[in-house]
Enzyme design. Sequence first.
Site, PDB file in Angstrom:
ATOM      1  N   CYS A 139       0.979  -1.200  -0.225  1.00 39.73           N
ATOM      2  CA  CYS A 139      -0.034  -0.068  -0.444  1.00 39.73           C
ATOM      3  C   CYS A 139       0.699   1.138  -0.092  1.00 39.73           C
ATOM      4  O   CYS A 139       1.638   1.711  -0.901  1.00 39.73           O
ATOM      5  CB  CYS A 139      -0.878  -0.026   1.370  1.00 39.73           C
ATOM      6  SG  CYS A 139      -2.839   1.354   1.206  1.00 39.73           S
ATOM      7  N   HIS A 150      -3.911  -5.603   1.259  1.00 33.00           N
ATOM      8  CA  HIS A 150      -3.107  -5.914   2.262  1.00 33.00           C
ATOM      9  C   HIS A 150      -3.143  -7.293   2.404  1.00 33.00           C
ATOM     10  O   HIS A 150      -3.712  -7.554   3.079  1.00 33.00           O
ATOM     11  CB  HIS A 150      -3.231  -5.015   3.224  1.00 33.00           C
ATOM     12  CG  HIS A 150      -3.341  -3.547   3.167  1.00 33.00           C
ATOM     13  ND1 HIS A 150      -2.828  -2.748   3.712  1.00 33.00           N
ATOM     14  CD2 HIS A 150      -4.463  -2.662   2.597  1.00 33.00           C
ATOM     15  CE1 HIS A 150      -2.291  -1.910   3.805  1.00 33.00           C
ATOM     16  NE2 HIS A 150      -3.500  -1.315   2.808  1.00 33.00           N
ATOM     17  N   GLU A 168      -1.018  -8.506   5.545  1.00 30.66           N
ATOM     18  CA  GLU A 168      -1.004  -8.896   6.538  1.00 30.66           C
ATOM     19  C   GLU A 168      -2.309  -9.172   7.541  1.00 30.66           C
ATOM     20  O   GLU A 168      -2.731  -9.062   8.215  1.00 30.66           O
ATOM     21  CB  GLU A 168       0.060  -7.565   7.015  1.00 30.66           C
ATOM     22  CG  GLU A 168      -0.426  -5.845   7.176  1.00 30.66           C
ATOM     23  CD  GLU A 168      -0.765  -6.032   6.160  1.00 30.66           C
ATOM     24  OE1 GLU A 168      -0.869  -6.363   4.988  1.00 30.66           O
ATOM     25  OE2 GLU A 168      -1.385  -4.561   5.805  1.00 30.66           O
TER      26      GLU A 168
END
Lengths: 226, 81
Positions: free
Chosen positions: A87, A195, A197
């Site tokens: 990002c 994302h 994660e």
Amino acid sequence: MTTRVGVVVFPGSNCEHDVAEALAGLGAEAELVWHADTDLGDVDAVVLPGGFAHGDYLRPGAIARFSPIMASVGAFAAAGGPVLGICNGFQVLTEAGLLPGALQKNQGSRFLCAPADLVVASAESALTSGTAVGDVLRLPINHFEGNYTCSAEVLAELRAEERVVLRYVDNPNGSVDDIAGVCSAERNVVGLMPHPERACDPLLGSDDGRRLLGSLLAWAAGRLPV
Amino acid sequence: MRFPVLVEVRLRPGIADPQGATIQRALPALGYEGVAEVRVGKAIRFSVEAADEAAARVQVDELCQRLLANPVIEDTAVTIG
């Protein structure tokens, strides 16, 4: 030996602990590295996390590329070390010239916060080595400036060298060629807007991110220390 | 000598400008018809110390390239003096 990952923290980063938690869940050791430090230390991989580095002043990533740690990140990448920008981290990598292109404002002028389906376009990168071309992964997106753009020449080069690693199934932001993530010519530097994660536990709706971050760790473990 | 500088940062032609498009769509609601080609950019003012205007321009062009604009999506117009 435990894989050590340097997670760079800029003033305004806000995903560093999520990244550290996700990496810990994969058996790696994450070390937060302050942007004003000049030395990454003894790490096997580097992650530039999401957020708003330096407040996104001027342009996302424009100031962050001058943070003292970035010289060390550049040297690590040049030596073949795996570097992942997520990002805002992707925006920093493009501004720093470690990846081609730029991220402009989303088509439609909307901040996007939604799950996105991505198809693996190349499994030859530090982020996608544990996947196969055509695999569909679900990861959240969370950005206002995620519309990937580049010159026609750069796009032709990316396509010819199969350096687009992830594409949106349903393009949410106007990115050229549905691009969600790209890698460097040496395939060790990778940036993506979604994302991984935040998709590391089925409780969060998807654990597809583990395959990507797991690839990063496998890539890091499979090469000699930088 | 110290020279006042104005740098206009503009999105390059062909780069989508959702802010400009939104402003353009809002104007008819206020009764302004016929406004077109709205583009939103940035204006950055500062001053530089240089031997002469040509030297100032060289310095400003360089810092535009390196920081003020991203050449992939933006270009700049520099006014000195």
